[in-house]
Design a protein around this motif. Structure first.
Motif, short mmCIF file in Angstrom:
data_model
loop_
_atom_site.label_atom_id
_atom_site.label_comp_id
_atom_site.label_asym_id
_atom_site.label_seq_id
_atom_site.Cartn_x
_atom_site.Cartn_y
_atom_site.Cartn_z
N VAL A 195 -3.67 9.06 -0.80
CA VAL A 195 -3.82 7.63 -1.04
C VAL A 195 -4.89 7.11 -0.10
O VAL A 195 -4.77 7.24 1.12
N PRO A 196 -5.97 6.52 -0.63
CA PRO A 196 -7.01 6.00 0.25
C PRO A 196 -6.55 4.72 0.93
O PRO A 196 -5.86 3.90 0.34
N GLY A 213 -4.33 9.15 -9.69
CA GLY A 213 -5.06 9.86 -8.65
C GLY A 213 -5.80 8.91 -7.74
O GLY A 213 -5.58 7.70 -7.74
N ARG A 214 -6.69 9.47 -6.97
CA ARG A 214 -7.45 8.69 -6.00
C ARG A 214 -8.31 7.62 -6.65
O ARG A 214 -8.41 6.50 -6.14
N THR A 259 2.99 15.02 -8.54
CA THR A 259 1.62 14.71 -8.16
C THR A 259 1.25 15.53 -6.93
O THR A 259 1.55 15.17 -5.82
N VAL A 260 0.58 16.62 -7.16
CA VAL A 260 0.22 17.53 -6.07
C VAL A 260 -1.14 17.10 -5.51
O VAL A 260 -2.07 16.79 -6.25
N GLY A 279 -9.42 1.77 -7.63
CA GLY A 279 -9.52 0.66 -8.57
C GLY A 279 -8.49 -0.41 -8.30
O GLY A 279 -8.77 -1.61 -8.40
N TYR A 280 -7.28 0.01 -7.91
CA TYR A 280 -6.23 -0.97 -7.58
C TYR A 280 -6.63 -1.78 -6.35
O TYR A 280 -6.49 -2.99 -6.33
N TRP A 281 -7.13 -1.10 -5.31
CA TRP A 281 -7.52 -1.82 -4.09
C TRP A 281 -8.67 -2.78 -4.38
O TRP A 281 -8.73 -3.86 -3.82
N GLN A 282 -9.59 -2.40 -5.24
CA GLN A 282 -10.70 -3.29 -5.58
C GLN A 282 -10.23 -4.51 -6.36
O GLN A 282 -10.76 -5.61 -6.20
N ARG A 283 -9.24 -4.33 -7.23
CA ARG A 283 -8.71 -5.48 -7.99
C ARG A 283 -7.93 -6.43 -7.11
O ARG A 283 -7.75 -7.59 -7.46
N HIS A 284 -7.40 -5.93 -5.98
CA HIS A 284 -6.55 -6.75 -5.13
C HIS A 284 -7.16 -6.98 -3.75
O HIS A 284 -6.46 -6.97 -2.73
#
Length: 104
Positions: free
Chosen positions: A94-95, A53-54, A89-90, A59-64
């Protein structure tokens, strides 16, 4: 990541990979998508693709944050295409990754 999850990703994205010219960019984007989802599943306390989810995206964007803005936007575009095509996935939005200028 389990091979069935990879096959699920390829089946969801079959319209993306089957249309138009078979370019190296599409292959690169599919590798990126699998790498992104694998990273999310390994770092977050979830084990299924439909649980993403969002919060996991943030968390992915913060890690990268160390990646360039262009790379992050290319990853953003493939994620948007994946979640738009995935019926499991309804309502996953994606931020957008924030732009960090590392000028000191």
């Amino acid at each position: 990541m389990h091979y069935r999850q990879v096959r699920h990703i390829y089946s969801v994205m079959s319209s993306y990979t089957s249309k138009g010219k078979k370019s190296a960019y599409k292959r690169k984007q599919m590798r990126r998508l699998i790498q992104i989802i694998d990273d999310i599943l390994s770092h977050e306390p979830i084990s299924q693709i439909h649980s993403i989810g969002r919060r996991q995206m943030i968390g992915y964007w913060q890690r990268h944050e160390h990646e360039s803005h262009k790379t992050r936007m290319e990853k953003y575009h493939i994620l948007v295409k994946f979640f738009a095509a995935n019926s499991l996935t309804v309502n996953v939005t994606v931020p957008k990754p924030r732009r960090f200028d590392n000028k000191t």
